[in-house]
Design an enzyme around this catalytic site. Sequence first.
Site, PDB file in Angstrom:
ATOM      1  CG  HIS B 104      -0.590   0.342   2.478  1.00 39.24           C
ATOM      2  ND1 HIS B 104      -0.448  -0.575   3.496  1.00 39.24           N
ATOM      3  CD2 HIS B 104      -0.245   1.533   3.006  1.00 39.24           C
ATOM      4  CE1 HIS B 104      -0.033   0.040   4.583  1.00 39.24           C
ATOM      5  NE2 HIS B 104       0.094   1.321   4.319  1.00 39.24           N
ATOM      6  CG  ASP B 135       0.034  -3.921   2.968  1.00 39.70           C
ATOM      7  OD1 ASP B 135       0.296  -3.377   1.886  1.00 39.70           O
ATOM      8  OD2 ASP B 135      -0.163  -3.291   4.020  1.00 39.70           O
ATOM      9  CB  SER B 217       2.807   2.178   5.886  1.00 42.56           C
ATOM     10  OG  SER B 217       1.614   2.129   6.588  1.00 42.56           O
TER      11      SER B 217
END
Lengths: 347, 592
Positions: B104, B135, B217
């Site tokens: 992402h 992910d 992230s």
Amino acid sequence: MKDLMTNIMNLTWLLLVLLGCTTFSNSGIAHQRYPADGSFTKVVQKIQPKIIKIYGAGGFRGLESYQSGFLISNEGHILTSWSYVLDSDIVLAVLDDGKKYPATLVGMDPQYEIAILKIDVTELPFFDLSQTLESEVGMKVLAFSNLYGIAVGNEASSVLHGYICAKTKLTVRQGSRKINYDGEVLVLDAMSNNPGAAGGALVSGSGDLLGILGKELKNDLTGTWINYAIPIAELEGVVGDILSGNERVARAETIKPKQAMSTQFLGIVTLPNILSKTPPFVDHVLDKSPAKEGGLMADDLILFVNKRRITSCDDLDEELSFIDQEDIVTLLVQRGEKLMTLDLEIE
Amino acid sequence: MRFLKPDKTSTTKCRLRLRAVWGCRLLTIAICLTPLALSGQENTPQTRSKQDDLDKLVYKAEQERIRIVQSTLKSAISIFGPGGNGGGSGVVISADGYAITNFHVTQPCGTHMKCSMPNGKLYDAVIVGVDPTGDVALIKLFSEEPLPFAKLADSNEVEVGQWCFAVGNPFLLATDFQPTVTYGLVSGVHRYQYPSGTLLEYTDCIQVDASINPGNSGGPLYNMKGELIGINGRGSFEKRGRVNVGVGYAISINQVKNFLDYLKSGRIVDHATLGAQVFSDADGQVVVNNILSTSDAYRRGLRYGDEIVFFADRPIHHANDFKNVLGIYPKGWRVPLTFRREGVLNTIQVRLAGVHRPAELLNAVEKGAPAQRPPGQKKLPKNHKVVSNPKEYEQKKGYANYYFNELHRKRVWDRFVKVTDWKKTEANWQLKFTDQNSSTVELGLNENQVGGLFPLGPELLDLSKDLDQQLVPLGSGGLLVAAHLWKHLLQEGPEKFGELYYLGAMPLPTMQNKQEVFVAVHDVVECRFYFDSETGLLSLLELYPDEMTDPCEIYFTNYQVQEGMKVPVHWRVIWSDFEFSNMQLKELKITK
């Protein structure tokens, strides 16, 4: 020959015991409490079997259907937070190994906002409430709970770390209380009070029980959330009362007064009493009545009358019949997600 | 309205207590760090000198922690999309510039991105492979010099209660190229987080109370030895806005390790399914309550009502355990599964099927989850040095970056050819074997004619017809077709074989080393060629007539020189868990 063997065996035992003692005294308390790498794995492993994930009512309108609790007796008593989650026919208690048990409500206290549940299992590890540690500001703490319902199935509860930042009282706004408890709380710097965390255990770095995690609490003005726990020392009396089956609040009057209170006098119209246990929901309040003046509104659910729990319209009538018309009636009602204390008085 | 009622006297007291308690804590920590020092201190009369000793110990411990944290910073990267879109964190895992981040994070960046490192350089980077379900994305930084990289830990050893720290670019603060470090406790391990959106699923992940914020992230999570234990990627936020509320999740590095060799293939990789559903019953057993009759698990013998006991060598006590284990494996791996039926334990090796159809994955990559756009600085820093190599990208439908697929296909083949090159051999191959019953097996492999003499009689392939209808001899699953394709690959090479791609590397239950895999389609059958990662030799050929049938497997071992070529003289042919033949090559003749 046999005697000799016994003697040798006894000596061996003695030696072993002595050896054990030496090791123990050498290692000292400090070693037991904090391992060399500063991690808390041992403490966590010791505490997690005592933590209970509780599932009950909710699951809609942003109300989670789960919360936390912990075992406090060898007979399966669980201390938890008192909330709508427990307003369910079936409340499930799930252990850290995923075993599920139906839990029954032993009792609760609205003032302290705690409840005690019981599951039919004995011999599980539990917190001994008589062996708790005095909490101090600056103490390192671990918060165990099922926050956000993360620990599904047989996953063990989550552990957060932090420090006790303050011991203080939370101010309570009259009328619309977000929490009823008005005693001292432990304010934490950990983000412990998340959805589902209420009822979790706050322990010291060495695993001693310090408190029970409170509910989510947000300051509407600043938008800030506060993380707090109720010190376990504050709860000893009330827990004892609930466990011993003593009602927390005895009815003030034992004889019904001649001029007794009633819903009619107060101007409360409840739902039509057609069930054996119709929940005491307010259908509407009459204009210019004590109920109206006191702030009671339609759809409020009456939970307590003068600190005594009522669960039906019949309970409400019965309870009011013991109160003199000249006295003040204090109601604890649930309005949406909020609990409110209202004082009603006939002028 | 205020919640807190501060009281001045208690505040002062608090401070005093705080100091006292801090003192105690430091004392305890110091004592723990140096157990030997304890005995010497117990009888020291001078409190002052005791304090001094303690300060030194605390200082030493602190310096050690600083050293460990510093050592990890060098390999941290901050990722910026072109034009400052998106952004996040990542970590370099090899000196040649491969780095791990979240899918992402790379998603809004497209195929190319810019990565800053604490050395003050801004690197151009290209996408290598993506795992939209897990992910994870693998990218490669273009660097002329070797880059500092992180050491990968065994994340199964992570325990709740251990300390950890996250390094990253929260709120995209790293405009000075310096990452942010946040410290915390491991709150949970082996967590299962339900898919958010369509594909994204976090299984077997690590939960931490170290602050994980938007921008973190894709960044690394370390243990206190400075080893990489996970990739931070998700948090529980819900009603409290997009800032940390004490719950962050990291993808376990063991999962990443499983996928790494697949990601290097430049593909869009898929996760696995067993083709069976399980549930936790009232007795706490995990029981199969649905199974596809077309699945490999069914063919291996798993049935409705069987109790799953172990899966991939991990005990299964709950349906979530099962999902956790399943989630860390790529499609196509073979893992052991132990089940109990009527009190008897059985262990099988199961081939894991893919979860998604290729179109679903492609869709996820093309459209995908919306980008996380943390607030704050979005502009790229000026005056940076750009190292660029636009050659390392090639677009092809179904791939994240086809350049890397070709690169590895070529590497594996070149290595094999270096040992034994069959390109210039003559067309007519005659192979003579003796099998386990001392019977003779002969194979005649020719360009236009493929035939064999087997103990039960002769067989001939009609090469003008579909090969999936000619799986002879009976019980072999298609040994003759497999041998034909073996020769075809050896002589023609991967370029001319037909549709062939590099799958990645995976372990196999019976083999010591990882195997690098080619997947090829010829005629209507699929072939998988496994090359030993250590020797570079072809060690296994699998022939799949279709997805719902067991393959014919030929295990090649004991490579020896015959006719001037290095040939496997031991062929073991297996079909549906049965050994069809165990053959020793006695003679190889190659003629015009």
